[in-house]
Design a protein around this motif. Structure first.
Motif, PDB file in Angstrom:
ATOM      1  N   PHE A  31     -10.048  -6.791 -27.618  1.00  0.00           N
ATOM      2  CA  PHE A  31      -9.564  -5.985 -26.490  1.00  0.00           C
ATOM      3  C   PHE A  31      -9.458  -4.537 -26.938  1.00  0.00           C
ATOM      4  N   LEU A  32      -9.317  -3.654 -25.940  1.00  0.00           N
ATOM      5  CA  LEU A  32      -9.216  -2.234 -26.252  1.00  0.00           C
ATOM      6  C   LEU A  32      -7.765  -1.851 -26.488  1.00  0.00           C
ATOM      7  N   VAL A  33      -7.573  -0.812 -27.265  1.00  0.00           N
ATOM      8  CA  VAL A  33      -6.219  -0.306 -27.483  1.00  0.00           C
ATOM      9  C   VAL A  33      -6.211   1.208 -27.278  1.00  0.00           C
ATOM     10  N   ILE A  34      -5.030   1.740 -27.049  1.00  0.00           N
ATOM     11  CA  ILE A  34      -4.836   3.181 -26.874  1.00  0.00           C
ATOM     12  C   ILE A  34      -4.122   3.731 -28.103  1.00  0.00           C
ATOM     13  N   HIS A  35      -4.658   4.811 -28.657  1.00  0.00           N
ATOM     14  CA  HIS A  35      -3.990   5.429 -29.801  1.00  0.00           C
ATOM     15  C   HIS A  35      -2.771   6.204 -29.284  1.00  0.00           C
ATOM     16  N   PRO A  36      -1.574   5.786 -29.713  1.00  0.00           N
ATOM     17  CA  PRO A  36      -0.359   6.388 -29.145  1.00  0.00           C
ATOM     18  C   PRO A  36      -0.194   7.875 -29.457  1.00  0.00           C
ATOM     19  N   ASP A  37      -0.760   8.333 -30.549  1.00  0.00           N
ATOM     20  CA  ASP A  37      -0.605   9.750 -30.894  1.00  0.00           C
ATOM     21  C   ASP A  37      -1.633  10.624 -30.191  1.00  0.00           C
ATOM     22  N   GLU A  38      -2.669  10.001 -29.636  1.00  0.00           N
ATOM     23  CA  GLU A  38      -3.729  10.776 -28.985  1.00  0.00           C
ATOM     24  C   GLU A  38      -3.599  10.765 -27.469  1.00  0.00           C
ATOM     25  N   CYS A  39      -2.969   9.739 -26.914  1.00  0.00           N
ATOM     26  CA  CYS A  39      -2.795   9.630 -25.469  1.00  0.00           C
ATOM     27  C   CYS A  39      -1.941  10.792 -24.974  1.00  0.00           C
ATOM     28  N   ILE A  40      -2.421  11.473 -23.929  1.00  0.00           N
ATOM     29  CA  ILE A  40      -1.668  12.613 -23.387  1.00  0.00           C
ATOM     30  C   ILE A  40      -0.886  12.222 -22.133  1.00  0.00           C
ATOM     31  N   ASP A  41      -0.785  10.923 -21.865  1.00  0.00           N
ATOM     32  CA  ASP A  41       0.047  10.458 -20.756  1.00  0.00           C
ATOM     33  C   ASP A  41      -0.428  10.931 -19.389  1.00  0.00           C
ATOM     34  N   CYS A  42      -1.717  11.089 -19.236  1.00  0.00           N
ATOM     35  CA  CYS A  42      -2.219  11.604 -17.952  1.00  0.00           C
ATOM     36  C   CYS A  42      -2.162  10.537 -16.863  1.00  0.00           C
ATOM     37  N   GLY A  43      -2.195   9.265 -17.259  1.00  0.00           N
ATOM     38  CA  GLY A  43      -2.088   8.188 -16.278  1.00  0.00           C
ATOM     39  C   GLY A  43      -3.384   7.839 -15.554  1.00  0.00           C
ATOM     40  N   LEU A  44      -4.475   8.500 -15.877  1.00  0.00           N
ATOM     41  CA  LEU A  44      -5.735   8.258 -15.165  1.00  0.00           C
ATOM     42  C   LEU A  44      -6.276   6.848 -15.362  1.00  0.00           C
ATOM     43  N   CYS A  45      -6.065   6.280 -16.522  1.00  0.00           N
ATOM     44  CA  CYS A  45      -6.656   4.977 -16.819  1.00  0.00           C
ATOM     45  C   CYS A  45      -5.971   3.824 -16.080  1.00  0.00           C
ATOM     46  N   GLU A  46      -4.702   3.944 -15.838  1.00  0.00           N
ATOM     47  CA  GLU A  46      -3.939   2.813 -15.299  1.00  0.00           C
ATOM     48  C   GLU A  46      -4.532   2.250 -14.001  1.00  0.00           C
ATOM     49  N   PRO A  47      -4.793   3.087 -12.984  1.00  0.00           N
ATOM     50  CA  PRO A  47      -5.354   2.525 -11.744  1.00  0.00           C
ATOM     51  C   PRO A  47      -6.815   2.097 -11.876  1.00  0.00           C
ATOM     52  N   GLU A  48      -7.502   2.545 -12.917  1.00  0.00           N
ATOM     53  CA  GLU A  48      -8.919   2.195 -13.085  1.00  0.00           C
ATOM     54  C   GLU A  48      -9.123   0.821 -13.689  1.00  0.00           C
ATOM     55  N   CYS A  49      -8.099   0.277 -14.311  1.00  0.00           N
ATOM     56  CA  CYS A  49      -8.246  -0.994 -15.026  1.00  0.00           C
ATOM     57  C   CYS A  49      -8.321  -2.155 -14.038  1.00  0.00           C
ATOM     58  N   PRO A  50      -9.482  -2.846 -13.967  1.00  0.00           N
ATOM     59  CA  PRO A  50      -9.625  -3.951 -13.016  1.00  0.00           C
ATOM     60  C   PRO A  50      -8.753  -5.146 -13.391  1.00  0.00           C
ATOM     61  N   ALA A  51      -8.340  -5.212 -14.636  1.00  0.00           N
ATOM     62  CA  ALA A  51      -7.536  -6.340 -15.105  1.00  0.00           C
ATOM     63  C   ALA A  51      -6.033  -6.042 -15.035  1.00  0.00           C
ATOM     64  N   GLU A  52      -5.685  -4.834 -14.603  1.00  0.00           N
ATOM     65  CA  GLU A  52      -4.282  -4.396 -14.560  1.00  0.00           C
ATOM     66  C   GLU A  52      -3.590  -4.631 -15.897  1.00  0.00           C
ATOM     67  N   ALA A  53      -4.289  -4.228 -16.939  1.00  0.00           N
ATOM     68  CA  ALA A  53      -3.785  -4.451 -18.293  1.00  0.00           C
ATOM     69  C   ALA A  53      -3.087  -3.228 -18.882  1.00  0.00           C
ATOM     70  N   ILE A  54      -3.157  -2.095 -18.182  1.00  0.00           N
ATOM     71  CA  ILE A  54      -2.611  -0.860 -18.755  1.00  0.00           C
ATOM     72  C   ILE A  54      -1.289  -0.485 -18.085  1.00  0.00           C
ATOM     73  N   PHE A  55      -0.301  -0.222 -18.927  1.00  0.00           N
ATOM     74  CA  PHE A  55       1.019   0.169 -18.432  1.00  0.00           C
ATOM     75  C   PHE A  55       1.507   1.404 -19.180  1.00  0.00           C
ATOM     76  N   ALA A  56       2.315   2.212 -18.486  1.00  0.00           N
ATOM     77  CA  ALA A  56       3.070   3.230 -19.200  1.00  0.00           C
ATOM     78  C   ALA A  56       4.066   2.471 -20.069  1.00  0.00           C
ATOM     79  N   GLU A  57       4.329   2.994 -21.255  1.00  0.00           N
ATOM     80  CA  GLU A  57       5.217   2.275 -22.166  1.00  0.00           C
ATOM     81  C   GLU A  57       6.572   1.978 -21.513  1.00  0.00           C
ATOM     82  N   ASP A  58       7.067   2.900 -20.713  1.00  0.00           N
ATOM     83  CA  ASP A  58       8.368   2.714 -20.062  1.00  0.00           C
ATOM     84  C   ASP A  58       8.347   1.611 -19.004  1.00  0.00           C
ATOM     85  N   ASP A  59       7.161   1.285 -18.500  1.00  0.00           N
ATOM     86  CA  ASP A  59       7.055   0.270 -17.443  1.00  0.00           C
ATOM     87  C   ASP A  59       6.578  -1.080 -17.962  1.00  0.00           C
TER      88      ASP A  59
END
Ligand code: SF4
Length: 78
Positions: A31-59
């Protein structure tokens, strides 16, 4: 930061990678992972994920909390 979770395992879509402005997705073992130090928290990826696998850490759902450490670890290793 945003976190990739369980539903990404064996997923073949890469819509998230296509939209990420800073290329902070990395391929893990199955599976894919997000590098926590490189992510700028833009949120663009979350709605694009067809598997609904991406969450903001707080959520993050409680049962997916361990993916925080997994994303960080695998982003460095792979
Ligand atoms: Fe990339 Fe933005 Fe998603 Fe972070 S939130 S992984 S920067 S698309």
């Amino acid at each position: 930061t945003y976190v990739v979770t369980e539903n990404c395992i064996q997923c073949k879509y890469t819509d998230c990678v296509d939209v990420c402005p800073v290329d902070c997705f990395y391929e893990g073992p199955n599976f894919l992972v997000i590098h926590p130090d490189e992510c700028i928290d833009c949120g663009l990826c979350e709605p694009e994920c067809p598997a609904e696998a991406i969450f903001a850490e707080d959520d993050l759902p409680a049962e997916q909390q361990h993916f925080v450490a997994l994303n960080a670890e695998l982003a460095e290793r792979w």
